[in-house]
Design an enzyme around this catalytic site. Structure first.
Site, PDB file in Angstrom:
ATOM      1  N   ASN A  35       9.757  -0.567   3.359  1.00 32.83           N
ATOM      2  CA  ASN A  35       9.387  -1.966   3.151  1.00 32.83           C
ATOM      3  C   ASN A  35      10.169  -2.579   1.992  1.00 32.83           C
ATOM      4  OD1 ASN A  35       7.576  -2.537   5.194  1.00 32.83           O
ATOM      5  ND2 ASN A  35       5.806  -1.750   4.069  1.00 32.83           N
ATOM      6  N   ASP A  41       7.100  -4.244   9.876  1.00 38.49           N
ATOM      7  CA  ASP A  41       6.235  -4.449  11.046  1.00 38.49           C
ATOM      8  C   ASP A  41       6.924  -3.983  12.325  1.00 38.49           C
ATOM      9  OD1 ASP A  41       4.290  -5.456   9.429  1.00 38.49           O
ATOM     10  OD2 ASP A  41       4.725  -7.574   9.872  1.00 38.49           O
ATOM     11  N   ASP A  65       1.762  10.144   9.762  1.00 36.45           N
ATOM     12  CA  ASP A  65       2.089   9.145   8.762  1.00 36.45           C
ATOM     13  C   ASP A  65       3.602   8.964   8.739  1.00 36.45           C
ATOM     14  OD1 ASP A  65       1.180   7.378   6.700  1.00 36.45           O
ATOM     15  OD2 ASP A  65       2.190   8.712   5.292  1.00 36.45           O
ATOM     16  N   GLU A  79       0.470   2.633   7.535  1.00 33.81           N
ATOM     17  CA  GLU A  79       1.482   3.346   8.318  1.00 33.81           C
ATOM     18  C   GLU A  79       0.938   4.643   8.884  1.00 33.81           C
ATOM     19  OE1 GLU A  79       1.988   4.738   4.043  1.00 33.81           O
ATOM     20  OE2 GLU A  79       1.352   2.961   5.127  1.00 33.81           O
TER      21      GLU A  79
END
Length: 523
Positions: free
Chosen positions: A391, A400, A383, A427
């Site tokens: 973000n 992205d 992860d 993620e």
């Protein structure tokens, strides 16, 4: 890129091969056209050989008839000369005998239509008596080849010499001569019978040959005596260099041969025969073009028909191949579309990694293989640390890009074709490692963790200032009592432990379910 785990051809171990229809169609059309051409060739070749065989038989019969006629012609003249020579040798040719001899000569000439005249010459070649009423005036014949021959040879056999013009009236004649001796065997002169060239010309015209055909009579040394068509300049020419005399007569006294003429160059089928009783050769020839004229017409018509058939087959084949090619192109496009749909269905569009659907299929497959082969199966769950902060700080577009970069690193660390890198969701990523124990899984996990750190992706929301990942590893040898869900849960539990222990590290869950050693390498 890992192999597709749901490909039935790989599952069965059988590679299916498509029949190359277009190549087979082209080959079939070519074979059909070649067969048609081959059959045409065989038929035409058989017809050509038949026409030549018929022509050879006709030529052999013609030369046999010519040889018999020529032999009879010269034999009659020979018999006349023999009887006259015997008489003259006994009675001589004194002036008192001349009137009687002249009448006898004249009667013999009237009896044999082929004779131009009969002549007697003394030992100096001067005229003594002829079948004509008036004795010719002139230097005599001491320079003639036939006179010199008898003067130098004691043979009493008839001698046939090259064609000459008669010094009586200029007519072309073929001389047949005999030596005349006295009672003691000394040379006394020459007795000559001249055979009309026109006689053979009329005889040759009685045979039916084509306009380019030819008939000739020659001495065995190749000297031409008579020919049809008659060309005066060719009389007396040598045919010794022609193939009949230089090649064929040496092996056989009669036969057939397709050769070119040394006189006019026309290719003809020659029937030839050497006479048994006299040194003469007769030949009758028909031109090759005349013999094969009908064959040429048939060959042209047959070739046109076969060409049209081949053209029709070719056009049909061209249309068929175009349709096959179009079908293959449509099928190829459909196959590409199917592969694209399959890729969309089994891979994540952002990262290019396998999605959960493909992961579940592969896990079921490797789970079953591990049970059958008692081999270890490992799973790494990872992860991205503090990704929500990333973000929030940089935006979803940058997020992205971050996901794609981490996916590239994960994929690059999967060195075997059986290793499967997966975007598990958001993620979170997973790496399925068949036939790998926990130590191998930890090596791969640490390689991924360090590689992500080495990318130096700025992350202001992370304690380290860069993007990092946390990883959980689990490995075991599956049995029929185990389930894939428990397998995933235990790897996920190891991931949770890694995150709970401070992130940017790898954690191992032992087979009994307890969390084992944590590994971290700070920069």
């Amino acid at each position: 890129m890992p192999i597709s785990h749901d490909d039935p051809s790989h599952a069965s171990g059988v590679t299916l091969k498509r029949l190359p229809l277009r190549k087979a169609a082209v080959l079939f059309i070519v074979v059909v056209c070649l067969c048609l051409c081959g059959l045409l060739y065989l038929q035409l070749e058989q017809s050509r050989r038949h026409d030549l065989a018929v022509a050879e038989a006709a030529s052999s019969n013609l030369t046999r008839a010519m040889a018999q006629q020529a032999e009879d012609t010269f034999m009659k003249a020979d018999l006349v000369l023999t009887s006259l020579a015997d008489w003259i040798q006994v009675d001589g040719f004194a002036p008192a005998q001349v009137p009687r001899l002249q009448k006898t000569f004249a009667r013999r000439v009237q009896t044999l239509s082929q004779l131009h005249g009969i002549f007697l010459f003394d030992q100096k070649g001067q005229w003594v008596v002829t079948s004509f009423e008036d004795l010719p005036r002139g230097p005599g014949v001491a320079d003639r080849d036939y006179f010199l021959f008898h003067q130098q040879n004691v043979s009493s056999l008839a001698h046939i010499g090259p064609a000459i013009r008669s010094r009586v009236n200029g007519e072309w004649i073929i001389p047949v001569s005999k030596r005349v001796n006295d009672k003691d065997g000394h040379f006394q002169g020459v007795l000559l019978a001249g055979i009309k060239m026109s006689y053979f010309d009329q005889f040759f015209k009685s045979f039916s040959i084509d306009d380019d055909g030819s008939i000739f009579l020659a001495l065995t040394d190749g000297t031409l005596l008579a020919r049809r068509p008659f060309v005066e300049s060719q009389i007396g020419q040598s045919l010794a260099n022609g193939e009949i005399f230089s090649k064929y007569l040496a092996g056989s006294m009669s036969g057939n041969a397709m050769i070119g003429s040394v006189l006019d160059g026309t290719v003809r089928l020659h029937g030839y025969r050497q006479l048994d009783a006299y040194p003469l050769v007769v030949s009758a020839a028909s031109s090759r073009d005349s013999i094969l004229k009908g064959w040429y017409d048939t060959a042209f018509k047959s070739s046109v028909i076969v060409a049209l058939v081949v053209l029709g087959v070719g056009l049909f084949g061209w249309v068929f191949v175009r349709q096959v090619r179009l079908g293959e192109r449509v099928e190829k496009d459909l196959r590409k579309a199917k592969e694209a749909l399959k890729l969309i269905a089994t891979h994540d569009s952002l990262t290019g990694l396998a999605n959960r659907r493909l992961f579940e299929q592969a896990l079921d497959l490797e789970f079953g293989r591990g049970i059958r082969q008692s081999s270890s199966l490992s799973l790494i769950m990872l992860d991205i640390d503090y990704f929500k902060r990333y973000n929030d700080a940089y935006g979803h577009v940058a997020g992205d890009h971050c996901l794609a970069e981490v996916a590239r690193v994960v994929k690059s660390c999967c060195h075997r074709t059986t290793d499967l890198a997966v975007r598990y969701g958001g993620e979170e990523f997973a790496v399925l490692l068949p036939n790998t124990d926990i130590h191998g899984a930890m090596v791969i996990a640490e390689q991924i963790r360090r590689s992500v750190m080495n990318c130096n992706i700025n992350h202001s929301g992370a304690p380290s200032g860069y993007v990092t990942v946390s990883l959980g590893c689990y490995a075991f040898v599956p049995t029929r009592l185990d389930s894939t869900e428990v397998f995933i849960e235990r790897a996920d539990a190891a991931l949770y432990q890694a995150k709970h222990s401070g992130r940017n590290r790898s954690a191992v869950l032992s087979m009994d379910g307890s969390v084992g050693e944590l590994m971290r390498s700070d920069r």
